[in-house]
Scaffold this motif. Structure first.
Motif, PDB file in Angstrom:
ATOM      1  N   GLU A  30       0.842  -1.197   0.000  1.00 27.41           N
ATOM      2  CA  GLU A  30       0.000   0.000   0.000  1.00 27.41           C
ATOM      3  C   GLU A  30       0.880   1.251   0.000  1.00 27.41           C
ATOM      4  OE1 GLU A  30      -3.471   0.252   2.546  1.00 27.41           O
ATOM      5  OE2 GLU A  30      -3.212  -1.860   3.112  1.00 27.41           O
ATOM      6  N   VAL A  61       1.932   4.785   1.100  1.00 28.60           N
ATOM      7  CA  VAL A  61       1.800   5.605   2.304  1.00 28.60           C
ATOM      8  C   VAL A  61       2.690   6.833   2.132  1.00 28.60           C
ATOM      9  CG1 VAL A  61       2.138   5.716   4.810  1.00 28.60           C
ATOM     10  CG2 VAL A  61       1.310   3.602   3.756  1.00 28.60           C
ATOM     11  N   SER A  88      -2.499   7.323   4.050  1.00 30.50           N
ATOM     12  CA  SER A  88      -2.569   6.682   2.742  1.00 30.50           C
ATOM     13  C   SER A  88      -2.192   7.679   1.652  1.00 30.50           C
ATOM     14  CB  SER A  88      -3.992   6.162   2.497  1.00 30.50           C
ATOM     15  OG  SER A  88      -4.176   5.811   1.136  1.00 30.50           O
ATOM     16  N   GLN A 131      -6.716   6.529   5.116  1.00 27.25           N
ATOM     17  CA  GLN A 131      -6.220   5.768   6.259  1.00 27.25           C
ATOM     18  C   GLN A 131      -5.053   6.480   6.931  1.00 27.25           C
ATOM     19  OE1 GLN A 131      -7.226   2.618   7.623  1.00 27.25           O
ATOM     20  NE2 GLN A 131      -5.799   3.304   9.202  1.00 27.25           N
ATOM     21  N   CYS A 132      -5.081   6.536   8.250  1.00 30.74           N
ATOM     22  CA  CYS A 132      -3.927   7.022   9.025  1.00 30.74           C
ATOM     23  C   CYS A 132      -3.107   5.822   9.511  1.00 30.74           C
ATOM     24  CB  CYS A 132      -4.397   7.846  10.224  1.00 30.74           C
ATOM     25  SG  CYS A 132      -5.117   9.433   9.791  1.00 30.74           S
ATOM     26  N   TRP A 133      -1.807   6.033   9.670  1.00 34.77           N
ATOM     27  CA  TRP A 133      -0.906   4.963  10.105  1.00 34.77           C
ATOM     28  C   TRP A 133      -0.152   5.397  11.355  1.00 34.77           C
ATOM     29  CZ3 TRP A 133      -0.178   0.363   7.134  1.00 34.77           C
ATOM     30  CH2 TRP A 133      -0.907   0.334   5.942  1.00 34.77           C
ATOM     31  N   ASN A 134       0.100   4.419  12.221  1.00 33.90           N
ATOM     32  CA  ASN A 134       0.878   4.670  13.435  1.00 33.90           C
ATOM     33  C   ASN A 134       2.368   4.706  13.102  1.00 33.90           C
ATOM     34  OD1 ASN A 134      -1.363   4.654  15.231  1.00 33.90           O
ATOM     35  ND2 ASN A 134      -1.407   2.409  15.136  1.00 33.90           N
ATOM     36  N   GLY A 175       1.830   0.130  11.827  1.00 31.51           N
ATOM     37  CA  GLY A 175       0.515  -0.443  11.567  1.00 31.51           C
ATOM     38  C   GLY A 175      -0.528   0.637  11.334  1.00 31.51           C
ATOM     39  N   LYS A 176      -1.724   0.195  10.982  1.00 30.19           N
ATOM     40  CA  LYS A 176      -2.806   1.136  10.715  1.00 30.19           C
ATOM     41  C   LYS A 176      -3.391   1.671  12.014  1.00 30.19           C
ATOM     42  CE  LYS A 176      -4.200  -0.779   6.240  1.00 30.19           C
ATOM     43  NZ  LYS A 176      -5.293  -1.392   5.442  1.00 30.19           N
ATOM     44  N   LYS A 178      -9.973   3.849  13.842  1.00 29.39           N
ATOM     45  CA  LYS A 178     -10.908   4.819  13.284  1.00 29.39           C
ATOM     46  C   LYS A 178     -11.031   6.016  14.208  1.00 29.39           C
ATOM     47  CE  LYS A 178     -15.573   5.221  11.366  1.00 29.39           C
ATOM     48  NZ  LYS A 178     -16.866   4.522  11.136  1.00 29.39           N
TER      49      LYS A 178
END
Length: 508
Positions: free
Chosen positions: A35, A37, A50, A96-99, A111-112, A115
């Motif tokens: 994916e 990012v 994302s 999508q936000c990612w850590n 990781g993702k 929400k």
């Protein structure tokens, strides 16, 4: 619309990248399990989201970071880097936000993120109106509806649309869909389930006969009366009809609705020659779509160059050549005097054979409901910076709204899809008490075969046009100036420059 976003094999962000490589105002693109990012910085804080726009999969890595937001280069959707929320249409779904984790001078994706809770307006929920009615199911009406429920508005919400189809992506109707390159599934903005799940009373084929501001009611043609505490008028515009013999024939079409587009496609399948009356954006996009379908296409228009009044002679010449290279025949500085069953007669006496005729000679705003209700009108429904009309609690957005811009002494009324959507979003927040002024820079895009034009700003006229780059090569920016000040910018192949120009004009 553009194809799916190209996959860029950037670094594996789970393995870490140097923190110093992530610079303020820039975007670093990478991959996590296939994916895309992107990483962006604001001060000491680093965000990971994302890299694909949720509107038409535009590549956000080629976009623009402004503060804690990222803007898509294709259609200028705006997302929060902190929450992923789609802050500005034409996108409505979040990204999508990612850590992330920082150690040893490097940034790692771990990781993702979960929400994010739904946003809330600054006004207290207790102050929200009990009922809101929206007249119009187009860009502004849909965007307002979606924003109201996104911000947890729990009151009665009714949308009255004269269209027989639920809200759909109108720009596509004269582009990929008409050309046969976009499936019907792309066109609805949301499924039927969306309205049911959010308890939105969407009434299609609904004709509103009058608004009573004193009684706070809307009356439909069938006699139904609906009360409202807040009202949004988003009735849009309707095509101008030609006052010439034969203009009401069954071989003559306008293009405004999804039904119109489907009808043109059906006729085109049994046609060989089409005449498009009007070299407007809709007219030229229709010409391009019909050429893509293999029809012989003629364009008749009174101006010397297509779109010269809007884009100037330099781009007008380019657009004419672009269409002529694809086989379109122009009949400029000419008009249609009459339409027959299989031909049109021009002012100069020429006759053009035609199986299919499409008129694209402009639109006019639907303001009669507002005018009859006593609202102040001009070229549209007059509204303040918060999109509220002369009657408290009644708002207007989209093609019908004539608003006062902070950057111009003259009020504006703009017929652009993204402007309508964003006005709908701002009006929704203000109906909930947010008191947020509409300050967005007008923006639109127009597609002609494989060439797209981005336009930001507003130029009713200009003293000069400054051209940077090579128009014929499809790599240029044109700045429209009044007394040395840039009022609008058009670009070819310079999507990020268009984004930057939008920000410059907003802050001018």
């Amino acid at each position: 619309m553009g194809a799916q976003s190209e996959r860029n094999e950037g670094p594996d962000l789970t393995q870490g990248v140097a923190a110093e490589a992530i610079r303020e105002g820039q975007i670093l693109e990478g991959q996590v399990d296939g994916e895309t990012v992107i990483l962006a910085r604001k001060g000491e804080e680093i965000f990971a989201v994302s890299g694909t726009c949720t509107h038409y999969s535009g590549p956000l890595a080629k976009g623009l970071v402004v503060g804690e937001t990222v803007r898509c280069p294709w259609h200028h959707a705006c997302f929060s880097l902190r929450t992923g929320e789609a802050l500005g249409a034409p996108a409505f779904d979040p990204i999508q936000c990612w850590n992330i984790e920082q150690r040893d001078g490097k940034v790692f994706i771990t990781g993702k993120a979960g929400k994010v809770p739904a946003p809330v307006t600054t006004a207290e929920a207790a102050a929200h109106p009990e009922s809101i009615v929206i007249i119009g199911g187009g860009a502004a009406g849909f965007a307002a509806t979606e924003m109201l429920r996104r911000h947890n508005y729990a009151g009665k919400l009714t949308v009255l649309s004269s269209d027989d189809d639920a809200p759909y992506d109108r720009p596509n109707l004269s582009k990929d869909f008409l050309a046969g390159e976009a499936p019907a599934e792309w066109i609805p903005l949301r499924s039927k389930r969306f309205y049911e799940k959010r308890d939105i009373d969407l009434r299609l084929g609904a004709t509103v006969e009058r608004i009573d501001p004193s009684a706070r009611t809307v009356t439909l043609a069938d006699g139904t009366s609906l009360p409202f505490e807040r009202l949004l008028i988003a009735t849009g515009a309707e095509p101008v009809r030609l006052p010439i013999p034969g203009a009401d024939g069954d071989n003559v079409f306008t293009l405004r609705s999804w039904a119109d587009s489907r009808a043109i496609i059906e006729r085109a399948q049994a046609s060989k020659v089409a005449v498009v009356i009007g070299a407007s954006f809709i007219g030229l996009e229709t010409a391009a779509a019909l050429r893509t379908r293999g029809l012989e296409v003629h364009v008749v228009a009174p101006e010397a160059l297509p779109l010269e009044k809007v884009l100037g002679p330099e781009l007008g010449k380019f657009i004419r050549a672009l269409h002529e290279d694809k086989g379109v025949t122009f009949h400029l500085e000419n008009t249609v005097e009459s339409i027959g069953k299989d031909a049109v007669r021009l002012k100069d006496g020429a006759e053009l054979k035609a199986d299919l005729i499409v008129t694209g000679v402009g639109v006019k705003p639907r303001i009669s409901l507002a005018r009859d209700a006593g609202l102040e009108t001009g070229s549209g429904i007059k509204v303040d910076a918060f999109l509220e009309s002369s009657v408290q609690g009644i708002f207007a957005a989209g093609d019908v709204a004539e608003w006062q811009s902070s950057s111009s002494a003259e009020p504006r009324r703009v017929e652009h899809w993204v402007v309508a959507e964003r006005q709908g979003q701002v009006a929704a927040l203000n109906m909930l008490g947010a008191r947020q002024p509409f300050t967005d820079t007008p923006f639109f895009w127009s597609a002609h075969y494989d060439t797209s034009i981005r336009y930001v700003g507003y130029a009713g006229g200009w003293d000069s046009v400054e051209v940077d780059g090579d128009i014929k090569a499809g790599d240029a920016a044109l700045r429209y100036k009044v007394k040395g000040r840039t009022v609008a910018v058009a670009t070819l192949g310079r999507d990020q420059e268009a984004l930057r120009a939008g920000e410059e004009l907003r802050n001018a």
